[in-house]
Write an enzyme that holds these catalytic residues in place. Structure first.
Site, PDB file in Angstrom:
ATOM      1  N   SER A 172       0.859  -1.183   0.000  1.00 17.90           N
ATOM      2  CA  SER A 172       0.000   0.000   0.000  1.00 17.90           C
ATOM      3  C   SER A 172       0.898   1.236   0.000  1.00 17.90           C
ATOM      4  O   SER A 172       1.814   1.344  -0.795  1.00 17.90           O
ATOM      5  CB  SER A 172      -0.931  -0.041   1.216  1.00 17.90           C
ATOM      6  OG  SER A 172      -1.772   1.097   1.266  1.00 17.90           O
ATOM      7  N   TYR A 186      -5.537   8.367  -5.538  1.00 15.37           N
ATOM      8  CA  TYR A 186      -4.500   7.419  -5.108  1.00 15.37           C
ATOM      9  C   TYR A 186      -4.781   6.868  -3.710  1.00 15.37           C
ATOM     10  O   TYR A 186      -4.749   5.645  -3.500  1.00 15.37           O
ATOM     11  CB  TYR A 186      -3.148   8.131  -5.130  1.00 15.37           C
ATOM     12  CG  TYR A 186      -1.973   7.277  -4.704  1.00 15.37           C
ATOM     13  CD1 TYR A 186      -1.573   6.199  -5.479  1.00 15.37           C
ATOM     14  CD2 TYR A 186      -1.258   7.565  -3.547  1.00 15.37           C
ATOM     15  CE1 TYR A 186      -0.486   5.415  -5.107  1.00 15.37           C
ATOM     16  CE2 TYR A 186      -0.170   6.795  -3.174  1.00 15.37           C
ATOM     17  CZ  TYR A 186       0.219   5.719  -3.948  1.00 15.37           C
ATOM     18  OH  TYR A 186       1.288   4.949  -3.566  1.00 15.37           O
ATOM     19  N   LYS A 190      -5.413   2.883  -2.344  1.00 13.94           N
ATOM     20  CA  LYS A 190      -4.495   2.258  -1.388  1.00 13.94           C
ATOM     21  C   LYS A 190      -5.202   1.910  -0.075  1.00 13.94           C
ATOM     22  O   LYS A 190      -4.859   0.928   0.588  1.00 13.94           O
ATOM     23  CB  LYS A 190      -3.296   3.174  -1.128  1.00 13.94           C
ATOM     24  CG  LYS A 190      -2.357   3.296  -2.326  1.00 13.94           C
ATOM     25  CD  LYS A 190      -1.726   1.960  -2.694  1.00 13.94           C
ATOM     26  CE  LYS A 190      -0.634   2.081  -3.731  1.00 13.94           C
ATOM     27  NZ  LYS A 190       0.026   0.802  -4.030  1.00 13.94           N
TER      28      LYS A 190
END
Length: 304
Positions: A172, A186, A190
């Site tokens: 991650s 983003y 993650k």
């Protein structure tokens, strides 16, 4: 009174030391193990492959670019410790078609044996203010960063359950622990990995399979260099508050945590503090992780 308190602390630490092997998973031995690394042609993925190869593992590299794969293969092979080790390269986009990914994993297992450890390192990043990002970026990042980890994991899980052993790593980011300005696309992709990792660990622990989710900080990789080109000023200023890590350092820590069966993998003192503050009710696979959660809970209760 102070002597009594000191004696109690020493006794407690000794007790933890003695009990820890009974609670923690048995470490995965890498010599002869088959390790699959997606996104293994560059950056953290390639360094993880090198670190495992240095310890005697057989490696399958999975990435899209065939030329980069062959270059990475040559670099990894320089670190062999015996003449039996093999680096297998397979070109495929792990985010597009589950059937293709499943076939690739079958192909790798036919050549190098069952997968002992899968490292999901394929990923990409786009930064920008929410309203400035093209809407397709949100779908693209979820496909690559999330589904690109779901597909390979799904392809190996049945065999791991049958063998009652295995490790699965999800790479991650610290942006997957807390949302950051400029990372609306983003961070969400993650964060999704954490939910997947926590739920999956609950399902597979009875089969002696252990999940590790790694939260690397900004790392000196080709992907990071590309990401910097589009970072908003605010995101750049946040990024500059911490130092840039070397991919080799990150890889070494991830491999160590994965082989030991630790659920959380953080880098450095800053990473440990962030993991302590954000661990919540994450799965506990060692006394250290249990104490980490207990300390966080106690701190919150004291604030309240």
């Amino acid at each position: 009174m102070l002597l009594l308190a000191a004696a109690f602390i020493v006794a407690f630490v000794l007790l933890l030391y003695m009990v820890s092997p009974l609670i923690s998973p048995k470490p995965l031995a890498l010599p002869g193990a088959h390790v699959v690394v997606t996104g293994g042609s560059s950056g953290i993925g390639k360094c993880i492959a090198i670190e495992c190869y240095k310890q005697g593992a057989f490696i399958t590299l999975v990435a899209r670019d065939e030329n980069k794969l062959l270059q990475a293969k040559k670099e990894i092979e320089k670190h062999s410790i015996n003449d039996k080790q093999v680096v297998l390269c397979i070109s495929v986009d792990v985010s597009q078609d589950y059937g293709q990914v499943e076939n690739v994993i079958k192909q790798a297992q036919e050549k190098l044996g069952p997968v002992d450890m899968l490292v999901n390192c394929a990923g990409t990043s786009v930064s920008g203010k929410f309203e400035d990002l093209e809407i397709n970026y949100f779908e693209r990042l979820m496909n690559i960063n999330y589904l690109g980890s779901v597909y390979p994991s799904r392809a190996v899980i049945t065999t791991m359950k049958e063998r009652r052993m295995g490790r699965i790593v999800f790479v991650s980011s610290q942006a997957g622990q807390l949302g950051l300005f400029g990372f609306t696309a983003y961070s969400s992709s993650k964060f999704a990995l954490r939910g997947l990792a926590e739920a999956l660990q609950m399902e597979v622990k009875p089969y002696n399979i252990y999940i590790t989710i790694a939260y690397p900080p900004d790392t000196d990789t080709p992907g990071f260099a590309e990401e910097k080109k589009t970072k908003p000023l605010e995101t750049q200023l946040i990024s500059e508050t911490s130092s840039l890590c070397k991919p080799e350092q990150v890889a070494k820590q991830i491999v160590k945590d994965a082989t030991q069966g630790n659920f959380n993998s953080s880098i450095g003192s800053d990473g440990y503090m962030l993991s302590s503050l954000t661990c919540g009710m994450s799965p506990v696979t060692s006394i250290t992780e249990g104490l980490q959660q207990e300390d966080t809970t106690s701190g919150i209760l004291n604030i309240i």
